[in-house]
Scaffold this active site. Structure first.
Site, PDB file in Angstrom:
ATOM      1  N   LYS A 195      18.106  59.995 -35.470  1.00  0.00           N
ATOM      2  CA  LYS A 195      18.169  61.120 -36.362  1.00  0.00           C
ATOM      3  C   LYS A 195      16.951  62.037 -36.189  1.00  0.00           C
ATOM      4  O   LYS A 195      16.960  63.186 -36.601  1.00  0.00           O
ATOM      5  CB  LYS A 195      18.198  60.615 -37.824  1.00  0.00           C
ATOM      6  N   GLY A 196      15.886  61.500 -35.577  1.00  0.00           N
ATOM      7  CA  GLY A 196      14.612  62.225 -35.536  1.00  0.00           C
ATOM      8  C   GLY A 196      14.653  63.577 -34.854  1.00  0.00           C
ATOM      9  O   GLY A 196      13.895  64.476 -35.205  1.00  0.00           O
ATOM     10  N   ASP A 205       6.554  58.306 -27.816  1.00  0.00           N
ATOM     11  CA  ASP A 205       5.512  57.360 -28.217  1.00  0.00           C
ATOM     12  C   ASP A 205       5.312  56.379 -27.054  1.00  0.00           C
ATOM     13  O   ASP A 205       4.663  56.714 -26.066  1.00  0.00           O
ATOM     14  CB  ASP A 205       5.989  56.700 -29.521  1.00  0.00           C
ATOM     15  N   LYS A 233       2.410  61.185 -28.218  1.00  0.00           N
ATOM     16  CA  LYS A 233       1.218  60.339 -28.410  1.00  0.00           C
ATOM     17  C   LYS A 233       0.911  59.730 -27.047  1.00  0.00           C
ATOM     18  O   LYS A 233       1.333  58.601 -26.762  1.00  0.00           O
ATOM     19  CB  LYS A 233       1.521  59.196 -29.383  1.00  0.00           C
ATOM     20  N   VAL A 261       2.848  59.214 -38.225  1.00  0.00           N
ATOM     21  CA  VAL A 261       3.142  60.507 -38.843  1.00  0.00           C
ATOM     22  C   VAL A 261       4.574  60.549 -39.358  1.00  0.00           C
ATOM     23  O   VAL A 261       5.416  59.726 -38.978  1.00  0.00           O
ATOM     24  CB  VAL A 261       2.916  61.671 -37.842  1.00  0.00           C
TER      25      VAL A 261
END
Ligand code: IMP
Ligand code: MG
Length: 179
Positions: A42-43, A103, A131, A155
């Protein structure tokens, strides 16, 4: 009991102006060719929506994939589970995968490789955040269009969740946990 503090890391206006810059770069790169935009649910939903509204020169088709890697935990398990996969064929098409963050890189590596196996004309990645210090060095992956590099902090906001909440904040917060 655990409580948390949300501290703004990247503000709403900064995000909007960076997304508009990314859309301009994308417009220049694709030179009016059709793009299949593939948010990773969903991000990736929020970035994909904002980005598509700013892309002016290329016709766009929207598809999506839904994969899970984290659950409610804050560490990637490395096991990527595809819940939903593309509706359209991407063979011979330009695919732009859109996600909230890169990430460890495992999620986008899985999505990119699986899309690449369908022989698209091109496959690229757009992320709001990166990141770099967290990357799994066994994986050779990068975001072609990235909004902001951040340090190794947890975050939330703009699609990113903290325990499935906070995705709809129009800015990025640092989540500080206290026992
Ligand atoms: P990766 O597979 O380790 O690259 O993880 C990618 C996914 O982990 C992202 O799409 C997010 O859903 C989640 N994730 C990674 N870092 C954060 C974070 O700081 N906050 C919220 N979700 C994160
Ligand atoms: Mg995600």
């Amino acid at each position: 009991m655990e409580s948390e503090i949300f501290e703004v890391l990247i503000g709403e206006e900064e995000i909007a102006s960076r997304i508009s810059e990314l859309a301009d770069i994308i417009d220049d790169d694709y030179m009016g060719e059709e793009i299949i935009v593939v948010p990773v649910l969903k991000g990736g939903m929020l970035l994909a929506s904002s980005l598509m509204l700013e892309i002016k020169k290329s016709p766009i088709i929207i598809d999506y994939v839904d994969v899970s890697s984290y659950g409610d935990k804050t560490e990637s398990s490395g096991d990527i589970k595809p819940n939903k996969w593309l509706v359209n064929s991407v063979t011979g098409k330009n695919v732009l995968i859109v996600d909230d963050i890169i990430d460890s890189g495992r999620t986008l590596n899985y999505v990119k490789n699986r899309i690449a196996s369908e022989n698209p004309k091109s496959v690229k990645i757009c992320t709001l955040l990166d990141k770099p210090s967290r990357r799994d060095h066994k994986i050779n992956i990068c975001s072609d269009y990235n909004g902001f590099n951040i340090e190794d902090v947890f975050v939330a906001g703009y699609g990113l969740d903290y325990k499935q909440h906070e995705r709809n904040r129009p800015y990025i917060v640092k989540v500080k946990r206290h026992q």
